[in-house]
Design a protein around this motif. Structure first.
Motif, PDB file in Angstrom:
ATOM      1  N   ASN A 166       0.601  -1.033  -0.205  1.00 46.74           N
ATOM      2  CA  ASN A 166       0.261  -0.057  -0.064  1.00 46.74           C
ATOM      3  C   ASN A 166       0.834   1.646   0.145  1.00 46.74           C
ATOM      4  O   ASN A 166       0.745   2.345   0.856  1.00 46.74           O
ATOM      5  CB  ASN A 166      -1.034  -0.073   1.294  1.00 46.74           C
ATOM      6  CG  ASN A 166      -1.698  -1.082   0.833  1.00 46.74           C
ATOM      7  OD1 ASN A 166      -2.647  -1.162   0.258  1.00 46.74           O
ATOM      8  ND2 ASN A 166      -1.715  -1.917   2.584  1.00 46.74           N
ATOM      9  N   SER A 167       1.479   0.410  -0.893  1.00 49.01           N
ATOM     10  CA  SER A 167       2.540   2.925  -0.938  1.00 49.01           C
ATOM     11  C   SER A 167       2.763   2.854  -2.000  1.00 49.01           C
ATOM     12  O   SER A 167       2.432   3.239  -3.136  1.00 49.01           O
ATOM     13  CB  SER A 167       4.248   2.001  -0.370  1.00 49.01           C
ATOM     14  OG  SER A 167       4.001   0.870   1.183  1.00 49.01           O
ATOM     15  N   LYS A 168       4.036   4.150  -2.527  1.00 48.56           N
ATOM     16  CA  LYS A 168       4.199   4.770  -3.809  1.00 48.56           C
ATOM     17  C   LYS A 168       5.176   5.400  -3.391  1.00 48.56           C
ATOM     18  O   LYS A 168       5.452   5.410  -2.284  1.00 48.56           O
ATOM     19  CB  LYS A 168       3.302   5.272  -4.071  1.00 48.56           C
ATOM     20  CG  LYS A 168       3.247   6.889  -2.832  1.00 48.56           C
ATOM     21  CD  LYS A 168       1.765   7.905  -3.518  1.00 48.56           C
ATOM     22  CE  LYS A 168       2.069   9.156  -2.279  1.00 48.56           C
ATOM     23  NZ  LYS A 168       0.783  10.007  -2.402  1.00 48.56           N
ATOM     24  N   LYS A 189       0.154  -3.838  -4.118  1.00 44.97           N
ATOM     25  CA  LYS A 189      -0.401  -2.174  -4.455  1.00 44.97           C
ATOM     26  C   LYS A 189       0.349  -0.954  -3.449  1.00 44.97           C
ATOM     27  O   LYS A 189       0.770  -0.820  -3.086  1.00 44.97           O
ATOM     28  CB  LYS A 189      -1.836  -2.107  -3.193  1.00 44.97           C
ATOM     29  CG  LYS A 189      -2.549  -3.410  -3.227  1.00 44.97           C
ATOM     30  CD  LYS A 189      -3.727  -3.028  -2.107  1.00 44.97           C
ATOM     31  CE  LYS A 189      -4.928  -4.317  -2.452  1.00 44.97           C
ATOM     32  NZ  LYS A 189      -5.780  -3.841  -0.767  1.00 44.97           N
ATOM     33  N   ASN A 191       2.020   1.918  -6.229  1.00 39.35           N
ATOM     34  CA  ASN A 191       2.077   3.118  -7.347  1.00 39.35           C
ATOM     35  C   ASN A 191       3.100   3.899  -7.272  1.00 39.35           C
ATOM     36  O   ASN A 191       4.394   4.384  -6.202  1.00 39.35           O
ATOM     37  CB  ASN A 191       1.116   4.006  -7.417  1.00 39.35           C
ATOM     38  CG  ASN A 191      -0.460   3.689  -7.266  1.00 39.35           C
ATOM     39  OD1 ASN A 191      -0.586   2.837  -7.393  1.00 39.35           O
ATOM     40  ND2 ASN A 191      -1.143   4.623  -6.670  1.00 39.35           N
TER      41      ASN A 191
END
Ligand SMILES: *[C@@H]1O[C@H](CO)[C@@H](O)[C@H](O)[C@H]1NC(C)=O
Ligand SMILES: *[C@@H]1O[C@H](CO)[C@@H](O)[C@H](O)[C@H]1NC(C)=O
Ligand SMILES: *[C@@H]1O[C@H](CO)[C@@H](O)[C@H](O)[C@H]1NC(C)=O
Length: 404
Positions: A166-168, A189, A191
């Protein structure tokens, strides 16, 4: 109020309270003021010479323990940094903001290793800031003997992301990595956007972004020029979406090589859309070794791809052999299926513009060529396509003439 009614009411109140606390915490995380942990306040010196590893690690530990939005902050300036492991899990939403330049070591003692900057086991991490990672690769490249030495010592990847979720990662530049620029392993998940990657076209093994055993990775709006694959998609990669990437120089966007090791995971659900390849050796490529390991690569979709002087614009190679001799008596047991090449145009630097060299043992299935418009670069003869052990279809324009 009866006893039972009262109890129900109490439970309701407690529930409401718990819910509010959760809401409040979520609110704090999302909208609360970020807390900055400036590496300079931990003793980092931006003189390009002092090793700042300890200061960076201390800043990370404090940011990671902050129960809110902890941000490691690297201001403008050149910070030399040794090998570092930024380990999670963290208490809140941790960010690593790089405004300046991080410079890798050129000491002989720290030349070899797995990674330079390693993030591990972090959920909801943000890495960005517009700064640069300078891997100082030029000193290491002459020592890369992996082409001829199977037991070669590994050189460090610039940024390795292991088990990050859940990271970018965005707005970063990576220059002259010693080995790969970015490697993702066991991630999901994520980006990755607005990344610029550069290394000379002849620097060895400097893959741009290498992905393995990862799910739901989105790569967009990035410019990658390097000495190996711009993006390398390895076993266990699932549901990747790659768009608006410009690649070159480099070896294109590659799936594989697959089939070298036992028990590799499948590759599936790969989309590559609206990308440009400039002066690369390969464009869109799938490669497997002619080795006995089994596996599958399927649901792969390439669309709206511009080739500008690419040697092998479209290639499936199931007899991949980077340095001969390879043991090619075997034929690959990787099953490739459901691969679509749609709207691919531009120029090819070799006559063999479309090559579908599949395995005799596991012929490719459901391969689609849809609207292929390739022309030859100057001094290249008439283009052709070649098919070996392929089942599939072609639609729309076909230049060169489809072998399917
Ligand atoms: C990644 O991008 C998608 C769509 O642009 C967005 O919905 C999602 O929340 C983003 N994820 C992260 C971790 O930033
Ligand atoms: C293409 O790439 C090769 C190898 O990196 C380089 O030598 C050459 O100058 C490049 N040509 C163009 C037109 O960019
Ligand atoms: C396609 O990618 C280019 C950059 O390579 C970008 O400028 C353009 O807006 C993209 N088009 C679409 C429809 O996303």
């Amino acid at each position: 109020m009866g006893l039972k009614k009262c109890y129900v009411f109490e439970v309701f109140l407690i529930g409401l309270l718990l819910f509010s606390i959760q809401e409040l915490e979520a609110h704090n995380y999302a909208a609360g003021k970020p807390k900055f942990f400036n590496v300079v306040n931990y003793g980092a010196i931006p003189d390009g010479m002092t090793d700042n590893s300890k200061a960076f690690l201390k800043a990370w530990n404090d940011a990671c323990e902050w129960k809110g939005r902890g941000r490691v902050y690297v201001p403008k300036g050149t910070f030399k940094l040794g090998e570092v492991l930024f380990l999670g899990p963290c208490e809140g939403h941790t960010a690593f903001i790089i405004k300046g330049i991080l410079k890798a070591s050129t000491d002989m003692s720290s030349l070899y290793g797995d990674s330079w900057i390693n993030f591990r086991y972090v959920d909801r991490l943000t890495v960005g800031g517009g700064g640069s990672l300078d891997g100082q690769g030029a000193i290491a490249w002459p020592r890369n003997d992996c082409k001829n030495n199977p037991n070669c010592q590994s050189l460090p990847t610039t940024m390795k992301l292991d088990f990050i979720t859940n990271s970018k990662v965005h707005n970063l530049r990576s220059i002259d990595s010693k080995n790969s620029h970015f490697t993702l392993f066991g991630c999901s998940k994520m980006n990755i956007t607005n990344i610029r990657i550069s290394a000379p076209g002849d620097s060895p093994n400097t893959d741009g972004i290498k992905i393995g055993s990862s799910d739901r990775i989105d790569i967009r709006n990035s410019i990658i020029g390097t000495g190996d694959d711009c993006i390398s998609i390895l076993s266990g990669s699932k549901n990747l979406y790659i768009s608006n990437v410009v690649c070159g120089p480099g070896h294109g966007i590659s799936i594989g090589s697959l089939g070298k090791y036992k028990d590799e995971e499948d590759v599936m659900g790969i989309t590559v859309k609206n990308c440009t390849f400039k002066n690369t050796t390969d464009g869109v490529r799938i490669k497997t070794w002619a080795a006995p390991s089994m596996g599958n690569a399927y649901n792969i979709y390439y669309e709206d791809i511009f080739m500008d002087g690419v040697e092998n614009p479209i290639i499936i190679d199931q007899e991949y052999c980077p340095v001969s001799p390879c043991n090619q008596q075997e034929s690959s047991r990787i099953q490739i299926s459901y691969v679509t090449f749609k709207n691919i145009w531009g120029s090819s630097k070799s006559a063999s513009a479309v090559t579908l060299r599949c395995s005799k043992r596991k012929p490719c299935k459901n391969i689609v060529l849809d609207n292929i418009n390739l022309m030859s670069s100057p001094d290249v003869g008439q283009l052709f396509s070649s098919c070996f052990h392929v089942h599939g279809f072609s639609y729309g324009n076909q230049s060169p003439y489809s072998c399917l």
